[in-house]
Enzyme design. Structure first.
Site, short mmCIF file in Angstrom:
data_model
loop_
_atom_site.label_atom_id
_atom_site.label_comp_id
_atom_site.label_asym_id
_atom_site.label_seq_id
_atom_site.Cartn_x
_atom_site.Cartn_y
_atom_site.Cartn_z
N HIS A 258 2.13 2.91 5.70
CA HIS A 258 2.29 3.16 4.22
C HIS A 258 3.06 3.75 3.88
O HIS A 258 3.47 5.09 4.37
CB HIS A 258 1.13 3.45 2.89
N GLU B 276 3.82 6.64 1.86
CA GLU B 276 2.90 7.70 2.05
C GLU B 276 2.93 8.94 3.37
O GLU B 276 3.68 9.66 3.44
CB GLU B 276 2.44 7.93 1.29
N CYS C 195 -3.86 5.52 -2.29
CA CYS C 195 -4.74 4.81 -1.61
C CYS C 195 -5.53 6.20 -1.03
O CYS C 195 -4.96 7.05 -1.11
CB CYS C 195 -4.54 4.12 -0.96
N CYS D 213 -4.27 7.83 2.32
CA CYS D 213 -3.13 8.60 1.59
C CYS D 213 -2.64 10.14 0.84
O CYS D 213 -3.05 11.37 1.08
CB CYS D 213 -1.38 7.70 0.64
#
Length: 158
Positions: free
Chosen positions: A56, A58, A86, A89
């Site tokens: 991801h 992040e 999410c 993260c």
């Protein structure tokens, strides 16, 4: 010499990253890490390219920021991301001791910074992260709507 980057400037950089990721066939999410007013990391989703469910924006930005500052503790750092983080993260933000997260679009199906969960401000955890949502929300949401509209055949990609 330019001054410290503002939240909206950082979000615009995150939107640039998101567009790159979308162009590479991934969900267009971009993330920027700011420390001391300077951008130390900028990344976009790379799950498809790397075949890695943890890639991801992040997570990748936090890794790069830790390398840039020489510590996994990102005290004083702000992560700016186009989509509400999410659960994974948000947990990484807490683990990295990030000071603040700023996001654009809310994620009612998977957001862990206010939509479904409030991981960053859970007093039972060892650290809390300040959360600011809805920065350039319409631009961030629009980018995601366009991407998923094309993928679902509702919008032409020309």
């Amino acid at each position: 010499m330019p001054g410290p980057v503002t939240e909206s400037e950082a979000m615009r950089l995150a939107l640039e990253e998101a567009r790159i990721g979308g162009g590479e066939g991934d969900v267009p999410v971009g993330a920027i890490v700011v420390v001391g007013g300077a951008v130390v990391a900028r990344r976009h989703n790379e799950r498809e390219m790397l075949a890695d469910p943890t890639a991801h924006a992040e997570m990748l930005a936090l890794r790069d920021a830790a390398a840039a500052v020489g510590s996994w503790r990102l005290l004083g750092a702000t992560l700016v991301v186009t989509l509400e983080p999410c659960l994974m993260c948000a947990g990484a933000l807490v683990a990295a001791r990030v000071k603040r997260v700023v996001f654009g679009a809310y994620d009612p199906k998977g957001g862990a910074c206010g939509s479904l969960y409030n991981v960053c401000v859970d007093p039972r955890l060892n650290h809390e992260v300040d959360v600011v949502g809805a920065v350039l929300e319409e631009e961030c949401s629009s980018l995601l709507r366009e991407y998923f509209g094309v993928r679902r055949g509702r919008v032409s990609d020309s």
